[in-house]
Design an enzyme around this catalytic site. Sequence first.
Site, mmCIF file in Angstrom:
data_model
loop_
_atom_site.group_PDB
_atom_site.id
_atom_site.type_symbol
_atom_site.label_atom_id
_atom_site.label_comp_id
_atom_site.label_asym_id
_atom_site.label_seq_id
_atom_site.Cartn_x
_atom_site.Cartn_y
_atom_site.Cartn_z
ATOM 1 N N GLU A 47 0.758 -1.266 0.002
ATOM 2 C CA GLU A 47 -0.150 -0.025 0.017
ATOM 3 C C GLU A 47 0.708 1.189 0.005
ATOM 4 O OE1 GLU A 47 -2.148 2.626 3.264
ATOM 5 O OE2 GLU A 47 -2.258 0.339 3.632
ATOM 6 N N ASP A 51 0.808 3.863 -3.231
ATOM 7 C CA ASP A 51 0.423 5.159 -2.740
ATOM 8 C C ASP A 51 1.423 6.272 -3.474
ATOM 9 O OD1 ASP A 51 -0.930 7.490 -1.404
ATOM 10 O OD2 ASP A 51 0.991 7.578 -0.422
ATOM 11 N N ASP A 120 -7.363 1.320 0.479
ATOM 12 C CA ASP A 120 -5.954 0.653 0.736
ATOM 13 C C ASP A 120 -5.518 -0.642 -0.104
ATOM 14 O OD1 ASP A 120 -5.441 2.524 2.741
ATOM 15 O OD2 ASP A 120 -5.671 1.224 4.590
ATOM 16 N N GLU A 123 -4.249 0.706 -3.654
ATOM 17 C CA GLU A 123 -3.273 1.062 -3.591
ATOM 18 C C GLU A 123 -2.186 -0.075 -3.488
ATOM 19 O OE1 GLU A 123 -3.229 5.495 -1.557
ATOM 20 O OE2 GLU A 123 -3.099 3.832 -0.135
#
Length: 230
Positions: A47, A51, A120, A123
């Site tokens: 994640e 991101d 989440d 990502e």
Amino acid sequence: MKQLEELLSTSFDIQFNDLTLLETAFTHTSYANEHRLLNVSHNERLEFLGDAVLQLIISEYLFAKYPKKTEGDMSKLRSMIVREESLAGFSRFCSFDAYIKLGKGEEKSGGRRRDTILGDLFEAFLGALLLDKGIDAVRRFLKQVMIPQVEKGNFERVKDYKTCLQEFLQAKGDVVIDYQVISEKGPAHAKQFEVSIVVNGAVLSKGLGKSKKLAEQDAAKNALAQLSEV
């Protein structure tokens, strides 16, 4: 995982080489915690990576697409595109919510529908795709899934919740709005902030997020929901 592999292949022309990466991306911490003896990996590190690559690719796209937009305008638009609620929507669009592995408690409490978990997850998938296929594969996937929504102007028509709340309250008279951080928990790569909105000295609502800004948006969203019921 076989059904997930088929979904990715038929819908997005993606075939993972390292299926362990894919499985990790779809494993929530609650599932890993319930299966500690099996040494199951969860998706928080992926994640973190996802991101970062998402921010980069969307920033590149906005910079090239809108040569006349200011830095502030591009930052605001990017924040609307990559916010938790948007990413959760993209997870649902891709049917990722059907394949995430959750702990029993998280499943019972509605975790499969929770924006935080689904955002989440999106990502984490990007992070896994980056490691397995490289950044160009991530660009192709985002061009297929996210960019069409940006092209339609869907995110430019959306006001942020803080602005909406401020306009709503100020229309009723002079008010003092203060966003206060209540708590900050978790490791550096997976922070969880809790923020309260104090209006004229009284707490109006609270919100959670992976950053102060996201927690403030969540608190403002909750405040607007409460005020609409009054």
